[in-house]
Design a protein around this motif. Sequence first.
Motif, PDB file in Angstrom:
ATOM      1  N   GLU A  36       0.825  -1.194   0.000  1.00 35.04           N
ATOM      2  CA  GLU A  36       0.000   0.000   0.000  1.00 35.04           C
ATOM      3  C   GLU A  36       0.870   1.258   0.000  1.00 35.04           C
ATOM      4  O   GLU A  36       0.389   2.349  -0.246  1.00 35.04           O
ATOM      5  CB  GLU A  36      -0.921   0.003   1.229  1.00 35.04           C
ATOM      6  N   THR A  37       2.146   1.108   0.321  1.00 38.99           N
ATOM      7  CA  THR A  37       3.064   2.234   0.337  1.00 38.99           C
ATOM      8  C   THR A  37       4.251   1.922  -0.565  1.00 38.99           C
ATOM      9  O   THR A  37       4.446   0.788  -0.990  1.00 38.99           O
ATOM     10  CB  THR A  37       3.551   2.513   1.764  1.00 38.99           C
ATOM     11  N   PHE A  38       5.030   2.958  -0.834  1.00 42.48           N
ATOM     12  CA  PHE A  38       6.237   2.785  -1.632  1.00 42.48           C
ATOM     13  C   PHE A  38       7.308   2.120  -0.779  1.00 42.48           C
ATOM     14  O   PHE A  38       7.702   2.641   0.264  1.00 42.48           O
ATOM     15  CB  PHE A  38       6.712   4.139  -2.138  1.00 42.48           C
ATOM     16  N   GLU A  39       7.753   0.951  -1.183  1.00 37.13           N
ATOM     17  CA  GLU A  39       8.743   0.193  -0.440  1.00 37.13           C
ATOM     18  C   GLU A  39       9.816  -0.322  -1.388  1.00 37.13           C
ATOM     19  O   GLU A  39       9.586  -0.454  -2.589  1.00 37.13           O
ATOM     20  CB  GLU A  39       8.096  -0.994   0.288  1.00 37.13           C
ATOM     21  N   GLY A  40      10.968  -0.640  -0.829  1.00 41.19           N
ATOM     22  CA  GLY A  40      12.004  -1.196  -1.672  1.00 41.19           C
ATOM     23  C   GLY A  40      13.344  -1.258  -0.990  1.00 41.19           C
ATOM     24  O   GLY A  40      13.468  -1.049   0.221  1.00 41.19           O
ATOM     25  N   SER A  41      14.347  -1.554  -1.783  1.00 40.54           N
ATOM     26  CA  SER A  41      15.707  -1.617  -1.272  1.00 40.54           C
ATOM     27  C   SER A  41      16.687  -1.288  -2.392  1.00 40.54           C
ATOM     28  O   SER A  41      16.413  -1.538  -3.570  1.00 40.54           O
ATOM     29  CB  SER A  41      16.010  -3.008  -0.701  1.00 40.54           C
ATOM     30  N   VAL A  42      17.805  -0.726  -2.002  1.00 40.75           N
ATOM     31  CA  VAL A  42      18.904  -0.450  -2.919  1.00 40.75           C
ATOM     32  C   VAL A  42      20.176  -0.936  -2.246  1.00 40.75           C
ATOM     33  O   VAL A  42      20.251  -0.994  -1.009  1.00 40.75           O
ATOM     34  CB  VAL A  42      19.009   1.044  -3.278  1.00 40.75           C
ATOM     35  N   GLY A  43      21.170  -1.287  -3.041  1.00 39.95           N
ATOM     36  CA  GLY A  43      22.381  -1.819  -2.448  1.00 39.95           C
ATOM     37  C   GLY A  43      23.611  -1.540  -3.281  1.00 39.95           C
ATOM     38  O   GLY A  43      23.538  -1.070  -4.418  1.00 39.95           O
ATOM     39  N   LEU A  44      24.751  -1.860  -2.697  1.00 34.75           N
ATOM     40  CA  LEU A  44      26.037  -1.686  -3.370  1.00 34.75           C
ATOM     41  C   LEU A  44      26.989  -2.748  -2.858  1.00 34.75           C
ATOM     42  O   LEU A  44      27.071  -2.994  -1.658  1.00 34.75           O
ATOM     43  CB  LEU A  44      26.609  -0.298  -3.086  1.00 34.75           C
ATOM     44  N   GLY A  45      27.683  -3.409  -3.786  1.00 34.45           N
ATOM     45  CA  GLY A  45      28.623  -4.441  -3.388  1.00 34.45           C
ATOM     46  C   GLY A  45      29.543  -4.830  -4.516  1.00 34.45           C
ATOM     47  O   GLY A  45      29.708  -4.094  -5.495  1.00 34.45           O
ATOM     48  N   ALA A  46      30.152  -5.998  -4.385  1.00 35.42           N
ATOM     49  CA  ALA A  46      31.107  -6.477  -5.369  1.00 35.42           C
ATOM     50  C   ALA A  46      30.968  -7.979  -5.510  1.00 35.42           C
ATOM     51  O   ALA A  46      30.446  -8.664  -4.628  1.00 35.42           O
ATOM     52  CB  ALA A  46      32.535  -6.109  -4.967  1.00 35.42           C
ATOM     53  N   GLY A  47      31.456  -8.501  -6.639  1.00 32.26           N
ATOM     54  CA  GLY A  47      31.380  -9.929  -6.879  1.00 32.26           C
ATOM     55  C   GLY A  47      32.335 -10.353  -7.970  1.00 32.26           C
ATOM     56  O   GLY A  47      33.262  -9.610  -8.329  1.00 32.26           O
ATOM     57  N   PHE A  48      32.119 -11.531  -8.508  1.00 35.18           N
ATOM     58  CA  PHE A  48      32.960 -12.041  -9.593  1.00 35.18           C
ATOM     59  C   PHE A  48      32.094 -12.838 -10.556  1.00 35.18           C
ATOM     60  O   PHE A  48      31.037 -13.369 -10.195  1.00 35.18           O
ATOM     61  CB  PHE A  48      34.090 -12.926  -9.043  1.00 35.18           C
TER      62      PHE A  48
END
Length: 274
Positions: A36-48
Amino acid sequence: MPIRPSTTRPPTAPLQAISALGILAALAAAPAAAQETFEGSVGLGAGFNTEYEGADEYHPIPVVPISLRYQGFGLQTAGQGVQIDVSGIRFIDFGPLVQYRSNRGSDVDDPVVALLPEVDAAVEIGGFVEINLPFFLPGTDAFTFIGRFTYDIADSHGGVLIQPGLRYSVPIGEDIRINLIGTTTFASEDYNETYFGVTPAASMASGLPVYDAGAGFKDISATLAGSYYFSEHWGVTAVMRYTMLVGDAADSPITELRGSRNQFLGGLALSYRF
C-alpha cells in the motif's frame, strides 16, 4: 552472419554487474505482496563472474541491486537487466523486461578466443512471469515458478532465449531469509551459433575446429542466496551461483578446448531497505 567484426567494444562489466545484482535483488526480497506504500531496497557491493559464456577466467564486478514496489506493482533488476511487474495481483508478477548483453571482443584474456570475430553487444526485450504460492509454512515461505522470454532486437545474435525455473524462499527468524533457485535456458540456433559456433573463417583465424551449434538447452543453474538484516534498514546479501553448460554450448571448442563448462558467479552487497 550473426558473428561479425566490429570496431565497437562496450565494456563487459555492466552485463556481469547486472547479472549479479539481479540475483541479489530478486532473491533478497520476500514473495510479492500488494504494497500500500512505496517500499524497496537499494544496495552496493562487489562480486565475480566469468569474462564471457564458456570462459574459465574470472573478473571482479560491481553489484548494485535495486528492488522497488508500490501497491503491487514493482521494478527490479533481474538476470541481465530490468523487469517491471505490472500485474498488481498478489502472488502473481508479470510484465516486460529488457536486458543488455555485452560484446565479446579481441580484448578477452584468452589469446585464441581473442582471435575470433567480435560479437556485438545485444539488447534483448521480452517478458516474464513469476507465480508465488505458499508452500510448507503458509504465510512465511514461498515456492515460485519463474518464466522468462527474450529476443535480441540489436541484430547481434538475433536469437531467442527461454528460461524456466523454480525458486524456494524461506525466512529463518525475523532477519534472515534463505533462497534456493534452479533454472535452465533454452537458446535458439541463432544465439548458440553466435556465441558457441566457429565458422570456417573463424577457424582459420584462431586454429579452433569448425563447429556448428544448433538450438537446444544450453545451461542448468543452481543458486543459493541469503540475506541478513542487522538493523531495521541495513542488511547484507550473499549469493553463489553454479551454472553447467550443456548440449552444443558445452561441446563447443570455445568451451571445451579454451574454457570450461563449469561457470561460477558470486557476490556480496550491503543493502538499505525502506
